[in-house]
Write an enzyme that holds these catalytic residues in place. Structure first.
Site, PDB file in Angstrom:
ATOM      1  N   ASP A  12      41.809  41.900  35.919  1.00 54.10           N
ATOM      2  CA  ASP A  12      40.841  41.042  36.601  1.00 54.10           C
ATOM      3  C   ASP A  12      39.498  41.252  35.901  1.00 54.10           C
ATOM      4  O   ASP A  12      39.271  42.288  35.273  1.00 54.10           O
ATOM      5  CB  ASP A  12      40.769  41.441  38.078  1.00 54.10           C
ATOM      6  CG  ASP A  12      39.630  40.753  38.810  1.00 54.10           C
ATOM      7  OD1 ASP A  12      39.553  39.517  38.737  1.00 54.10           O
ATOM      8  OD2 ASP A  12      38.817  41.465  39.424  1.00 54.10           O
ATOM      9  N   TYR A  14      35.907  40.253  37.311  1.00 58.12           N
ATOM     10  CA  TYR A  14      34.720  40.586  38.105  1.00 58.12           C
ATOM     11  C   TYR A  14      34.944  41.808  38.995  1.00 58.12           C
ATOM     12  O   TYR A  14      35.812  41.812  39.862  1.00 58.12           O
ATOM     13  CB  TYR A  14      34.312  39.384  38.957  1.00 58.12           C
ATOM     14  CG  TYR A  14      33.952  38.177  38.109  1.00 58.12           C
ATOM     15  CD1 TYR A  14      32.821  38.192  37.295  1.00 58.12           C
ATOM     16  CD2 TYR A  14      34.745  37.032  38.114  1.00 58.12           C
ATOM     17  CE1 TYR A  14      32.491  37.103  36.506  1.00 58.12           C
ATOM     18  CE2 TYR A  14      34.419  35.935  37.324  1.00 58.12           C
ATOM     19  CZ  TYR A  14      33.297  35.985  36.521  1.00 58.12           C
ATOM     20  OH  TYR A  14      32.968  34.899  35.741  1.00 58.12           O
ATOM     21  N   ARG A  43      27.844  37.668  46.184  1.00 60.06           N
ATOM     22  CA  ARG A  43      29.228  38.030  45.881  1.00 60.06           C
ATOM     23  C   ARG A  43      30.145  37.786  47.079  1.00 60.06           C
ATOM     24  O   ARG A  43      31.257  37.267  46.939  1.00 60.06           O
ATOM     25  CB  ARG A  43      29.288  39.506  45.462  1.00 60.06           C
ATOM     26  CG  ARG A  43      30.702  40.043  45.215  1.00 60.06           C
ATOM     27  CD  ARG A  43      31.428  39.300  44.121  1.00 60.06           C
ATOM     28  NE  ARG A  43      32.689  39.942  43.773  1.00 60.06           N
ATOM     29  CZ  ARG A  43      33.630  39.390  43.037  1.00 60.06           C
ATOM     30  NH1 ARG A  43      33.462  38.155  42.563  1.00 60.06           N
ATOM     31  NH2 ARG A  43      34.752  40.033  42.747  1.00 60.06           N
ATOM     32  N   SER A 118      41.521  35.777  35.619  1.00 55.89           N
ATOM     33  CA  SER A 118      40.416  35.707  36.569  1.00 55.89           C
ATOM     34  C   SER A 118      40.384  34.385  37.321  1.00 55.89           C
ATOM     35  O   SER A 118      40.873  33.364  36.849  1.00 55.89           O
ATOM     36  CB  SER A 118      39.099  35.880  35.799  1.00 55.89           C
ATOM     37  OG  SER A 118      37.978  35.697  36.628  1.00 55.89           O
ATOM     38  N   ASN A 119      39.753  34.438  38.503  1.00 55.91           N
ATOM     39  CA  ASN A 119      39.415  33.198  39.222  1.00 55.91           C
ATOM     40  C   ASN A 119      38.296  32.453  38.517  1.00 55.91           C
ATOM     41  O   ASN A 119      38.063  31.279  38.784  1.00 55.91           O
ATOM     42  CB  ASN A 119      38.973  33.521  40.659  1.00 55.91           C
ATOM     43  CG  ASN A 119      40.143  33.657  41.616  1.00 55.91           C
ATOM     44  OD1 ASN A 119      41.254  33.204  41.327  1.00 55.91           O
ATOM     45  ND2 ASN A 119      39.909  34.275  42.758  1.00 55.91           N
TER      46      ASN A 119
END
Length: 223
Positions: A12, A14, A43, A118-119
């Site tokens: 991932d 972040y 966030r 990642s998103n």
């Protein structure tokens, strides 16, 4: 548990490779003494909006979500966000600091497939990886934008198998986010929770296969 045969190390981005709260410095520069609060709310809402949009079926890119979350955070904290300040803060998100051990760990993983999953959309991830000191050590940068399904949906993790040509049990997936670890474990990946902040695992009926305080722990899976 017997040691798995890992062919692909998938990270991932972040909170795992990059410190999302390194934007605090820029936030404080633009809004003195408000930086930490803005960063925390930013966030929180960034994640919340991705989950909500997934549930509502109103997918949009993570960059758009990050921008919306920033607007919310500034309203919540009670500061005005001009177009210039918005641009500066979003730009800061493309140059996040990475954690100190990341490059050294990736160098040691050199014989294996190494990917970021990642998103984040590529308009966020590409400059982030290019700005880092380890971009040349990563084989693939994968984004849920290709399937328009945010993690932790099973369909999002399926992208990793299709792109890397591996089986679920050949993947070690690393994330600092408990919800991401829960989703990846549920999907069938081996998972390593990078618990940088000594958090408690979410109660979602699944546990990570491994837990480390930073990425150095995953080196035990070499060889």
């Amino acid at each position: 548990m017997s040691k798995p045969t890992i062919k692909a190390f998938v990270f991932d981005a972040y909170g795992t490779l990059f410190d999302v709260h390194s934007v605090i410095e820029k936030c404080n520069e633009l809004f003195p003494d408000k930086g930490e609060e803005i960063s925390q709310v930013w966030r929180q809402k960034q994640l919340e909006y991705s989950f909500l949009r997934q549930l509502m079926g109103t997918y949009t890119t993570f960059f758009s979500i990050t921008k919306d979350a920033l607007h919310y955070a500034c309203k919540q904290v009670g500061v005005g966000l001009s177009e210039k300040k918005e641009k500066e803060l979003l730009s800061a998100y493309l140059k996040l600091n990475h954690y100190e051990e990341v490059k050294g760990v990736l160098e040691k993983l050199n014989p294996y497939q190494k990917a970021i999953f990642s998103n984040g959309s590529l308009d966020m991830l590409s400059p982030l990886v290019e700005h880092s000191s380890f971009g040349h050590l990563v084989d693939d940068v994968l984004t849920v934008d290709e399937v328009k399904q945010f993690k932790p949906t099973p369909m999002s993790y399926q992208l990793v198998l299709e792109k890397l040509g591996v089986r679920r049990e050949e993947v070690l997936f690393m994330s600092s986010n408990p919800w991401d670890i829960a989703g990846a474990t549920n999907f069938g990946f081996y998972t390593a929770w990078i618990n940088r902040q000594d958090k408690v695992m979410d109660e979602l009926g699944v546990r990570p296969h491994y837990e480390y305080k930073d990425l150095n722990g995953i080196l035990e899976h070499l060889g």
